[in-house]
Design a protein around this motif. Sequence first.
Motif: not given
Length: 440
Positions: A18, A21-22, A25, A144, A147, A151
Motif C-alpha cells: 500500500v 503504491l501511494v 501514485g 490498487y 491508490e 494518490s
Amino acid sequence: MLLVLANRTYRHLFLAQVIALVGTGLATVALGLLAYDIAGPNAGAVLGTALAIKMIAYVGVAPVAAAFAERVPRRAMLVTLDLIRGAVALLLPFVTEVWQVYVLIFVLQSASAGFTPTFQATIPDVLPDERQYTRALSLSRLAYDLESVVSPMLAAALLTLISFHSLFAGTVVGFLASAALVVSVTLPSPKAAERRGIYDRTTRGLRIYLATPRLRGLLAFNLAVAAASAMVIVNTVVMVQAGFGLSQRATALALAAFGGGSMIAALALPSLLDTISDRRAMIGGACILVLGLFVGFFIPSYGFLLPLWFVLGLGYSLTQTPSGRLLRRSSQPEDRPSLFAAQFALSHVCWLITYPIAGWLGAKLGVAPTFAILGAIAAVAVFAATRLWPVADPDEIEHVHDRLPAEHPHLEGAEPTTSGHRHVHAFVIDSHHPEWPRSA
C-alpha cells in the motif's frame, strides 16, 4: 476479509504494498508536471514515450528478473529493488533533459518489473490456505483501486503546500518504508531441487504458462480485460471533456465510478469464490466486459457513462482478481516467481496491443466504432478462453511416466504398466511433468 491481516508477515507485506503504491501514485503526478516543466507543449509526447518505456520494461525485464529470483533470497531481492526505486525517485527532481527522464524511468520500471511478480509469488507461500489467499487477492485489488483514487487527491493537497519536485520525496519515503516493512519479516524462499541454466530459468515461467490449459485460458481473459480497461483509461477524458463538454472533475468522477465497481467486486469475490469455480466467475466477469463494450456504442450522455463505467469495473475485477489463484494452483512453490513474472509480462503485452488500438481508433474513427471493435476483440478472447480452459479441470490427474527410471523417488507407490508407471496426484507442469497429460 480483514481477518487475514492477523498474519503478521502478510500484514507487513500488505502495508509495504500500500505504501509503495501511494508513493508510485505521487511519482506519476509529479512526473507529468516534470515533463511539462522540461518539454512544455511537448509534454504529452514525453509522457507517451515514458509509458511505452514502462511497458517495454515490464514485458522484457520481468522474466529475466524472475530467473535471478530463484538464486537470491526473496526478502533481499525485494528490499534491493525498493531501494533502487527510491534512489531513482530521489534523482528525478534533478533531471534537466528529456533523455534523462527516459533513462531513469526505464530503471525505475525495470525494478518494478522485478519487484511486483516476486512480491505476488511470495503471498501464496505466506498464506497457504486458499480461503485466506483469496481474501488477500481481494485486498490487493482494493489497494490498487484505492491508490488510483487516493494518490491524485493526496498529490493535489500536497501541491497547495509544496512544489511538485517535493512530491518525489514522498515517493522516496514510500519506497524506504516499504523496504523497512519487508526487512521486518522473514519470507519463505523455496529453492529448485536442481540447478538450472539462465535460459531455462528465464523461459521457465512462460513454458509452464503456455503448457497449462487453464493458464492459456487466463491469457485470453487477459486480452478481454485489456480491451475493456484500455477503453476506459485512454478514452474517458476524450468522451467526457471533448464529447460531452464537461470538466476535469467529471473525468475524475467517471474514473472513480470504474474504480468503485472494481472495489465492490473485490469485496464480494471471497464469498462468491466459496460457492462457484474460478472459471465460472471469470467467464461471468468477462461477459460483463463484452456486453459493456457493445453497450458503449450507443451511449448518449454522461449520465449513462457513469453506470456503464461502474459495471465495467465490476467485470474487470471479477475477471482479473482470481488470476492469482490459478497461478498458485498451477505451479510448485519454487516456480511461482517465474510463473507470476510470465503472467505479469503477458498481461502487459495485451495492454501494449489494446492501448494503441483504443487511442488510434478513437482518434481516427471516433469513440463509438472503437467501443464496437474492442468489444469484438474481447468477445473473441472470451470465446477462446472457454475453448482453451476445459470445463473439466481437476487438480488431481491420472498420468503415466514413461521416462523416469523405476527407482525414481517420484514414482514411489506408482503402478507399473506396459508403457511406464501410472499414478494420480495434483498435477502441475514441472521438471517431472513437462507436458500436460493428453487424456486430460
